[in-house]
Design a protein around this motif. Sequence first.
Motif, short mmCIF file in Angstrom:
data_model
loop_
_atom_site.label_atom_id
_atom_site.label_comp_id
_atom_site.label_asym_id
_atom_site.label_seq_id
_atom_site.Cartn_x
_atom_site.Cartn_y
_atom_site.Cartn_z
N ARG A 40 -1.51 -8.50 2.19
CA ARG A 40 -2.08 -7.30 2.80
C ARG A 40 -2.42 -7.54 4.27
N SER A 50 -2.00 -0.63 5.21
CA SER A 50 -1.85 -1.35 3.94
C SER A 50 -0.67 -0.77 3.17
N LEU A 71 -1.87 2.63 1.47
CA LEU A 71 -3.14 2.86 0.79
C LEU A 71 -4.02 3.89 1.50
N GLU A 72 -3.99 3.93 2.80
CA GLU A 72 -4.86 4.83 3.55
C GLU A 72 -4.42 6.30 3.49
N SER A 79 -4.96 3.50 -6.74
CA SER A 79 -6.33 3.31 -6.24
C SER A 79 -6.36 1.97 -5.50
N GLU A 80 -7.44 1.70 -4.79
CA GLU A 80 -7.52 0.42 -4.09
C GLU A 80 -7.48 -0.75 -5.08
N SER A 81 -8.11 -0.60 -6.21
CA SER A 81 -8.10 -1.64 -7.24
C SER A 81 -6.69 -1.86 -7.78
N TYR A 83 -3.91 -1.13 -6.22
CA TYR A 83 -3.15 -1.68 -5.10
C TYR A 83 -3.37 -3.20 -5.02
N THR A 84 -4.61 -3.63 -5.13
CA THR A 84 -4.94 -5.06 -5.08
C THR A 84 -4.27 -5.79 -6.24
#
Length: 145
Positions: A40, A50, A71-72, A79-81, A83-84
């Motif tokens: 990232r 991202s 992501l933005e 979701s950010e989770s 994506y991670t």
Amino acid sequence: MQAGHATGGDGDEEGDDTEASRQQLSRMFDGPSISGQELRELVIEKWGRSYDIRLHKRGRRMYLQIMWKFLEQRSFHLSESEYTQQLDAVAEYLTLWRVAPNVRAGIRSATPRGPGYTGGGGARAVSIALNVDIDGGRSSEWDSF
């Protein structure tokens, strides 16, 4: 006194600087392992967003693709989770295949234009060829990609 200093912001900046320095030193060694967080950061350093990162099998070759969605974006599909988790999963394969140095170099040397939408309504991804043997005993796991 330390507690008051930490809440003032200076302590937080110092911690951020230390972490950034550690990560920069880690990258200088270009070891065979890579994390989702490092992926990232490399993409953000290069293109400022991202972007979605995926593995893609094309014929008998495997590629790391930096996709055009990020992501933005409000319309981003993860979701950010999630994506991670996606980046961590990709990073696990890159580490297993020992291609992290190739990925770092590929992102750093990629065109500054980066992924995005084309004028005709299409989209372009940045593809980095990975030197991996996908014909081995576990090659069937890539047939769905």
